[in-house]
Design a protein around this motif. Structure first.
Motif, PDB file in Angstrom:
ATOM      1  N   GLY A 188      -4.943  -3.379  16.063  1.00 46.80           N
ATOM      2  CA  GLY A 188      -4.961  -4.731  15.402  1.00 46.80           C
ATOM      3  C   GLY A 188      -3.975  -5.863  16.702  1.00 46.80           C
ATOM      4  N   LYS A 189      -3.684  -6.599  16.605  1.00 50.69           N
ATOM      5  CA  LYS A 189      -3.362  -7.565  17.339  1.00 50.69           C
ATOM      6  C   LYS A 189      -2.092  -7.534  18.063  1.00 50.69           C
ATOM      7  N   PHE A 190      -0.609  -6.915  16.921  1.00 47.80           N
ATOM      8  CA  PHE A 190       0.681  -7.005  17.360  1.00 47.80           C
ATOM      9  C   PHE A 190       1.035  -5.614  15.757  1.00 47.80           C
ATOM     10  N   THR A 191       1.328  -4.977  15.847  1.00 53.11           N
ATOM     11  CA  THR A 191       2.338  -4.500  14.914  1.00 53.11           C
ATOM     12  C   THR A 191       3.646  -4.053  14.718  1.00 53.11           C
ATOM     13  N   SER A 192       3.938  -4.253  13.576  1.00 48.18           N
ATOM     14  CA  SER A 192       5.981  -4.452  13.317  1.00 48.18           C
ATOM     15  C   SER A 192       6.028  -3.321  12.247  1.00 48.18           C
ATOM     16  N   ILE A 193       7.238  -1.948  13.320  1.00 45.28           N
ATOM     17  CA  ILE A 193       6.605  -1.174  12.267  1.00 45.28           C
ATOM     18  C   ILE A 193       8.215  -0.499  11.544  1.00 45.28           C
ATOM     19  N   ALA A 194       8.645  -1.157   9.950  1.00 49.97           N
ATOM     20  CA  ALA A 194       9.436  -1.116   9.480  1.00 49.97           C
ATOM     21  C   ALA A 194       9.756   0.108   8.848  1.00 49.97           C
ATOM     22  N   THR A 195      11.012   0.430   9.018  1.00 49.86           N
ATOM     23  CA  THR A 195      11.408   1.836   8.294  1.00 49.86           C
ATOM     24  C   THR A 195      12.793   2.210   9.430  1.00 49.86           C
ATOM     25  N   HIS A 196      13.699   2.742   8.325  1.00 49.92           N
ATOM     26  CA  HIS A 196      14.918   3.735   8.990  1.00 49.92           C
ATOM     27  C   HIS A 196      15.013   5.476   8.804  1.00 49.92           C
ATOM     28  N   ASP A 197      13.496   5.784   8.982  1.00 48.42           N
ATOM     29  CA  ASP A 197      13.064   7.084   8.862  1.00 48.42           C
ATOM     30  C   ASP A 197      13.107   7.426  10.253  1.00 48.42           C
ATOM     31  N   HIS A 198      13.844   8.100  10.626  1.00 46.98           N
ATOM     32  CA  HIS A 198      13.199   8.849  11.840  1.00 46.98           C
ATOM     33  C   HIS A 198      12.166   9.601  12.314  1.00 46.98           C
ATOM     34  N   ASP A 248      -6.346  -8.788  12.886  1.00 48.82           N
ATOM     35  CA  ASP A 248      -5.943  -9.906  14.479  1.00 48.82           C
ATOM     36  C   ASP A 248      -4.982 -10.568  13.547  1.00 48.82           C
ATOM     37  N   PHE A 249      -4.589  -9.979  12.932  1.00 49.09           N
ATOM     38  CA  PHE A 249      -2.917 -10.913  12.559  1.00 49.09           C
ATOM     39  C   PHE A 249      -1.425 -10.015  12.941  1.00 49.09           C
ATOM     40  N   ARG A 250      -0.654 -10.908  13.353  1.00 47.45           N
ATOM     41  CA  ARG A 250       1.021  -9.604  13.614  1.00 47.45           C
ATOM     42  C   ARG A 250       0.692  -9.211  11.838  1.00 47.45           C
ATOM     43  N   LEU A 251       0.946  -7.894  12.395  1.00 52.21           N
ATOM     44  CA  LEU A 251       1.289  -6.932  10.792  1.00 52.21           C
ATOM     45  C   LEU A 251       3.068  -6.181  10.812  1.00 52.21           C
ATOM     46  N   ARG A 252       3.545  -6.891   9.745  1.00 47.55           N
ATOM     47  CA  ARG A 252       4.322  -5.789   9.313  1.00 47.55           C
ATOM     48  C   ARG A 252       4.430  -4.631   8.364  1.00 47.55           C
ATOM     49  N   ILE A 253       4.429  -3.825   9.111  1.00 47.80           N
ATOM     50  CA  ILE A 253       4.126  -2.710   8.155  1.00 47.80           C
ATOM     51  C   ILE A 253       4.904  -1.277   7.182  1.00 47.80           C
ATOM     52  N   VAL A 254       5.271  -1.722   5.525  1.00 47.53           N
ATOM     53  CA  VAL A 254       6.395  -0.674   5.065  1.00 47.53           C
ATOM     54  C   VAL A 254       5.509  -0.374   4.272  1.00 47.53           C
ATOM     55  N   LYS A 255       6.709   0.391   3.473  1.00 49.60           N
ATOM     56  CA  LYS A 255       6.019   1.594   2.307  1.00 49.60           C
ATOM     57  C   LYS A 255       6.013   0.522   1.298  1.00 49.60           C
ATOM     58  N   GLY A 256       6.774  -0.273   0.457  1.00 46.90           N
ATOM     59  CA  GLY A 256       7.458  -0.700  -0.366  1.00 46.90           C
ATOM     60  C   GLY A 256       8.225  -0.700  -0.316  1.00 46.90           C
ATOM     61  N   ALA A 257       8.716  -2.309  -1.644  1.00 48.91           N
ATOM     62  CA  ALA A 257      10.043  -2.211  -2.307  1.00 48.91           C
ATOM     63  C   ALA A 257       9.590  -2.966  -4.105  1.00 48.91           C
ATOM     64  N   TYR A 258       8.914  -2.378  -4.292  1.00 50.92           N
ATOM     65  CA  TYR A 258       8.546  -3.095  -6.033  1.00 50.92           C
ATOM     66  C   TYR A 258       7.582  -2.165  -7.024  1.00 50.92           C
ATOM     67  N   LYS A 259       8.136  -1.713  -8.086  1.00 52.81           N
ATOM     68  CA  LYS A 259       8.022  -0.553  -9.079  1.00 52.81           C
ATOM     69  C   LYS A 259       6.613  -1.279  -9.214  1.00 52.81           C
ATOM     70  N   GLU A 260       5.389  -0.431  -9.409  1.00 55.93           N
ATOM     71  CA  GLU A 260       4.226  -1.034  -9.139  1.00 55.93           C
ATOM     72  C   GLU A 260       3.598  -0.451 -10.610  1.00 55.93           C
ATOM     73  N   PRO A 261       2.561  -0.439 -11.058  1.00 61.78           N
ATOM     74  CA  PRO A 261       1.832   0.275 -11.728  1.00 61.78           C
ATOM     75  C   PRO A 261       1.060   1.217 -11.296  1.00 61.78           C
ATOM     76  N   ALA A 262       0.296   2.293 -11.598  1.00 57.35           N
ATOM     77  CA  ALA A 262      -0.716   3.418 -11.569  1.00 57.35           C
ATOM     78  C   ALA A 262      -1.418   2.807 -11.261  1.00 57.35           C
ATOM     79  N   GLU A 263      -2.343   1.625 -11.902  1.00 57.69           N
ATOM     80  CA  GLU A 263      -3.813   1.221 -11.417  1.00 57.69           C
ATOM     81  C   GLU A 263      -3.695   0.281 -10.154  1.00 57.69           C
ATOM     82  N   TYR A 264      -2.703  -0.215  -9.628  1.00 57.04           N
ATOM     83  CA  TYR A 264      -2.248  -0.417  -8.288  1.00 57.04           C
ATOM     84  C   TYR A 264      -2.057   0.251  -6.987  1.00 57.04           C
TER      85      TYR A 264
END
Length: 322
Positions: free
Chosen positions: A212-222, A173-189
């Motif tokens: 959902g309420k509102f979706t921001s689709i953050a990507t450069h991938d055509h 029910d929140f406005r959400l931006r959905i991204v792939k992720g930009a940090y180096k994260e451990p395999a356990e997470y």
């Protein structure tokens, strides 16, 4: 390996300091909208002329002193006032760590509340950007606690996290931006391979578009963009339920094209002198971004900076090994 390389560069405080000092000479104006609020407002106005809205990020790294966090808060408050005064189509993106999350939770919450309250008074939305896994739950806690008082806030869901589905459903029910992720994260997470992240990314987008309420689709991938276009058409999802987002300086032609096609489009607009860590993480997130902007961003001096950065990073790794 390339992702690890750029993440390493983004976390190098010496290189961050050097880039901050010499940024304009290195072509930083191509990846940030300005170093001052006035310059940034002018950049926003130019984007608004093309039917593009903006989310504005006051850049900042390595904030471990209350004085620095308070300075960042005051800068963002000034930005909120400027957005209202100039009546531009823009909202705020902020990072809890810049406002004191690594110092004291309650101190950070107080700083963010002040920003959200001021923005609420002017009808301005505030997005809580998400960072690495260590800051993930505290950032969601801040959102959940402040949402009891304010309705002008939302956040980011990072597709590489295993917990992303749970967080998405909880905050639908929140406005959400959905991204792939930009940090180096451990395999356990987090997922480690591109195919799994890409698959999860599409699944999250589709679910939130439907529920959902509102979706921001953050990507450069055509490819993702074309998939979303087809999905919303097949499922009769109206344009006012979503927007596409890209970074300032990336795929400018596609940004203009999507806006011209009638889609809601928002450009992520970073400003300030502390641009280096932000830029390196964007390259880590998707190394193909290098190909997208090499002609429009890099000049000889910028390439020199990247070269020096590579050498410094490699030297640092060798020194640690010794």
């Amino acid at each position: 390996m390339l992702k690890d390389f750029f993440i390493g560069l983004s976390q190098n405080q010496f290189l961050n300091s050097a880039a901050k000092k010499y940024g304009l000479k290195l072509g930083a104006q191509n990846v940030v909208a300005g170093t001052t609020i006035d310059q940034t407002i002018e950049s926003i106005k130019e984007l608004n002329k093309h039917g593009i809205s903006c989310t504005v990020d006051n850049l900042g790294e390595f904030v471990y002193e209350k004085e620095e966090a308070t300075e960042a808060k005051n800068q963002i408050l000034a930005l909120v006032s400027a957005i209202h005064e100039h009546e531009v189509d823009a909202h705020i993106s902020l990072k809890p760590s810049q406002l004191g999350l690594d110092i004291d939770y309650d101190f950070c919450k107080s700083n963010i509340r002040e920003i959200v309250s001021s923005a609420h008074e002017y009808g301005i939305f505030v997005n809580f950007d998400m960072e690495d896994h260590n800051r993930l739950q505290p950032s969601f806690d801040l959102l959940d606690e402040l949402s009891v008082e304010y309705d002008n806030i939302g956040t980011v869901i990072q597709a590489y996290f295993f917990r992303a589905d749970e967080d998405l459903h909880k905050h639908k029910d929140f406005r959400l931006r959905i991204v792939k992720g930009a940090y180096k994260e451990p395999a356990e997470y987090a997922y480690q391979d591109k195919a799994s992240i890409d698959k999860h990314y599409i699944e999250l987008i589709e679910w939130h578009l439907l529920n959902g309420k509102f979706t921001s689709i953050a990507t450069h991938d055509h490819n993702v963009i074309n998939h979303v276009k087809q999905f919303v058409k097949e499922n009769n999802i109206p344009n006012d339920k979503f927007e596409f987002q890209m970074l300032y300086g990336f795929r400018k032609d596609m940004q203009l094209e999507l806006a011209k096609e009638g889609y809601n489009f928002c450009t992520y607009v970073p400003f300030g002198q502390d641009w280096y860590g932000y830029f390196m993480r964007r390259l880590a997130e998707r190394p193909q971004n290098m190909n997208l902007i090499v002609k429009q961003v890099f000049n000889k001096k910028t390439n020199t900076m990247i070269g020096l950065a590579a050498g410094a990073f490699a030297l640092g790794r060798l020194t640690k090994k010794k």
